[in-house]
Design an enzyme around this catalytic site. Structure first.
Site, short mmCIF file in Angstrom:
data_model
loop_
_atom_site.label_atom_id
_atom_site.label_comp_id
_atom_site.label_asym_id
_atom_site.label_seq_id
_atom_site.Cartn_x
_atom_site.Cartn_y
_atom_site.Cartn_z
N GLU A 1 0.84 -1.21 0.00
CA GLU A 1 0.00 0.00 0.00
C GLU A 1 0.87 1.26 0.00
O GLU A 1 1.87 1.35 0.72
CB GLU A 1 -0.92 0.04 1.22
CG GLU A 1 -1.94 -1.06 1.26
CD GLU A 1 -2.97 -1.05 0.14
OE1 GLU A 1 -2.87 -0.23 -0.78
OE2 GLU A 1 -3.86 -1.91 0.19
N HIS A 2 0.47 2.21 -0.83
CA HIS A 2 1.17 3.49 -0.98
C HIS A 2 2.60 3.30 -1.52
O HIS A 2 3.45 4.16 -1.32
CB HIS A 2 1.17 4.28 0.33
CG HIS A 2 -0.19 4.76 0.75
ND1 HIS A 2 -0.75 5.92 0.27
CD2 HIS A 2 -1.12 4.20 1.56
CE1 HIS A 2 -1.95 6.06 0.80
NE2 HIS A 2 -2.20 5.04 1.59
N THR A 3 2.81 2.20 -2.18
CA THR A 3 4.09 1.98 -2.87
C THR A 3 3.98 2.24 -4.36
O THR A 3 4.99 2.52 -5.00
CB THR A 3 4.59 0.54 -2.66
OG1 THR A 3 3.54 -0.37 -3.02
CG2 THR A 3 4.98 0.30 -1.21
N SER B 1 -26.73 2.61 -15.94
CA SER B 1 -26.31 1.64 -14.93
C SER B 1 -27.51 1.07 -14.19
O SER B 1 -28.41 1.82 -13.79
CB SER B 1 -25.36 2.30 -13.93
OG SER B 1 -25.10 1.44 -12.84
N GLY C 1 -18.12 1.68 -2.43
CA GLY C 1 -17.54 2.37 -1.29
C GLY C 1 -16.73 1.50 -0.36
O GLY C 1 -16.33 1.95 0.72
N LEU D 1 -12.81 -1.53 -3.14
CA LEU D 1 -12.48 -2.70 -3.95
C LEU D 1 -12.33 -2.34 -5.43
O LEU D 1 -12.37 -3.22 -6.30
CB LEU D 1 -13.55 -3.78 -3.77
CG LEU D 1 -13.77 -4.23 -2.33
CD1 LEU D 1 -14.83 -5.31 -2.25
CD2 LEU D 1 -12.47 -4.72 -1.69
N SER E 1 -14.62 1.67 -9.50
CA SER E 1 -14.46 2.66 -10.57
C SER E 1 -13.46 2.17 -11.61
O SER E 1 -13.67 2.31 -12.82
CB SER E 1 -14.00 4.00 -10.00
OG SER E 1 -14.99 4.54 -9.15
N ASP F 1 -4.71 -0.60 -9.78
CA ASP F 1 -6.06 -1.13 -9.93
C ASP F 1 -6.32 -1.60 -11.35
O ASP F 1 -6.91 -2.66 -11.58
CB ASP F 1 -7.09 -0.06 -9.55
CG ASP F 1 -7.06 0.29 -8.08
OD1 ASP F 1 -6.41 -0.44 -7.30
OD2 ASP F 1 -7.66 1.31 -7.70
N TYR G 1 -4.97 11.50 0.86
CA TYR G 1 -4.17 10.73 -0.11
C TYR G 1 -3.23 11.67 -0.85
O TYR G 1 -2.04 11.38 -1.02
CB TYR G 1 -5.11 10.02 -1.08
CG TYR G 1 -4.42 9.26 -2.20
CD1 TYR G 1 -3.80 8.04 -1.95
CD2 TYR G 1 -4.42 9.75 -3.49
CE1 TYR G 1 -3.18 7.33 -2.97
CE2 TYR G 1 -3.81 9.06 -4.52
CZ TYR G 1 -3.19 7.85 -4.25
OH TYR G 1 -2.58 7.15 -5.27
#
Length: 398
Positions: free
Chosen positions: A39-41, A72, A127, A130, A133, A177, A227
């Site tokens: 994470e955050h790498t 949708s 939310g 996962l 988007s 992602d 972030y």
């Protein structure tokens, strides 16, 4: 607990026909993802190890002339219709911005993409962190690549889909992602070197264990601003250390302790140790010792909580209670300040862990958590609708 079976491609196809009055040209599906470690790498040119979920986003798509239409099942009445020539950053807001941005990105790269009518249908919890988007971006990007016969490999398609969030929507993001959605394989995690773009499939054998996702139901209102702050801090630390990115702190003996700002020292310490943890987990998985990654996951959570300061109370409680109830390891997922926790749990302890976490939330008056079993699954794909004969054969076989 949510199941892992993906909805039949017939459902989005039928919904498309009902919405647009004609059948789609096809149905495509892109999965959500779990980042097992790292994470955050990604935006520090580091290592990440995501895997694709069985849950994801399906799109039924038909080509058309110069208009993009987005509808949708999960967002009735909130459709988007926009001329292709009017697509530009900021021109679409809300849920449709990410898939519209994927179309914009393809066109900005010079690919001859025409219009499309699109119907989205998903089974990813919204939310929960996962990557719903990104799944939507990648599903429509793959569909348009196939429909317009564009010569784009999946690695390049992931980079183009990333521009949707970073440039069209304006949310800074790495390529983790999108790479997971497009490049993962069943029963494997994807080792991605964000500096070189190199990838490798790493076996993820869950015999005897399961990966339990705990949606903490926590509000993520702070995530975008915080972030961006963490990214800025990492860039500043790299600049002060005289390197292009913090990945270089793993490669050479840098004087990290000489950074005057104690906050920056903590941020660098997390990134350096997290890259090492990714390498450790890869080694353990390749050796077939999945249970041994548990303590590494827990160490990652402690670093994210204490050094990077992105955890939140519901995540900390979920991790602590899950470990006391028998989980082998657990950590928060994603950017932080809300979303989900993942726990590596012996199969025979899964119900015990769930009951313990739910009870701890109830004792604190928090919204009850929800649970999802994470199964390492295949990346985005075309989903040909089964024929009547196919369905009959399946019924006989089962």
């Amino acid at each position: 607990m949510n199941g892992t079976a993906a909805p039949s491609p017939s459902r989005p196809a039928q919904l498309f026909a009902r919405c647009y009055g004609r059948p789609p040209d096809g149905v495509w599906r892109a999965p959500g993802r779990i980042n097992l470690i790292g994470e955050h790498t990604d935006y520090n040119d580091g290592l990440v190890l995501p895997f694709a979920l069985a849950q994801g986003v399906s799109v039924a798509v038909a080509r058309r002339a110069d208009v993009l239409e987005l509808r949708s099942r999960q967002m009735p009445g909130a459709g988007v219709t926009i001329r292709l020539d009017d697509l530009r950053p900021g021109s679409v807001v809300g849920w449709g911005a990410y898939p519209a941005g994927a179309v914009w990105s393809l066109r900005q790269a010079g690919y001859p993409v025409g219009g499309a009518s699109v119907l989205f249908d998903g089974d990813l919890p919204l939310g929960a962190g996962l990557a719903s988007s990104s799944a939507a971006e990648c599903a429509i990007a793959l569909a348009l690549r196939d429909l317009y016969e564009l010569p784009i490999d999946r690695a390049e398609l992931a980079r183009l889909a990333r521009r949707s969030g970073s440039e069209f929507v304006g949310v800074p993001c790495g390529v983790l992602d999108q790479s997971a959605a497009l490049m993962c394989a069943s029963d494997h995690a994807l080792l991605l070197d964000c500096r070189t773009g190199a990838t490798a499939q790493v076996p993820l054998d869950l015999t005897g264990q399961l990966l339990l996702v705990i949606d903490t139901q926590a509000d993520q209102r702070l995530v975008d601003g915080e972030y961006a702050v963490r990214r800025t801090q990492c860039r500043l630390a790299a600049c002060l250390l005289g390197v292009r990115s913090l990945r270089s702190a793993n490669d050479r003996n840098l004087a990290v302790d000489d950074l005057a700002d104690p906050v920056l020292r903590q941020r660098v310490a997390h990134v350096v140790s997290e890259n090492d943890r990714v390498a450790d987990v890869v080694g353990l998985l390749r050796a077939g010792d999945t249970a041994a990654i548990g303590p590494v996951l827990s160490a990652a959570h402690a670093s994210l909580r204490d050094r990077f300061e992105v955890s939140w109370p519901q995540a900390d409680v979920a991790v602590d209670v899950a470990l006391r109830a028998g989980a082998l390891g657990a950590r928060m997922l994603g950017c932080g300040f809300g979303g989900s926790v993942i726990a590596l749990v012996p199969r025979h302890r899964a119900q015990i862990v769930r009951h313990a976490v739910s009870g701890a939330y109830a004792d604190r008056g928090w919204r009850p958590p929800t649970y999802l079993r994470a199964t390492p699954s295949a990346g985005a794909r075309h989903c040909p609708e089964r024929t009547t004969d196919d369905r009959r054969r399946t019924a006989v076989a089962t």
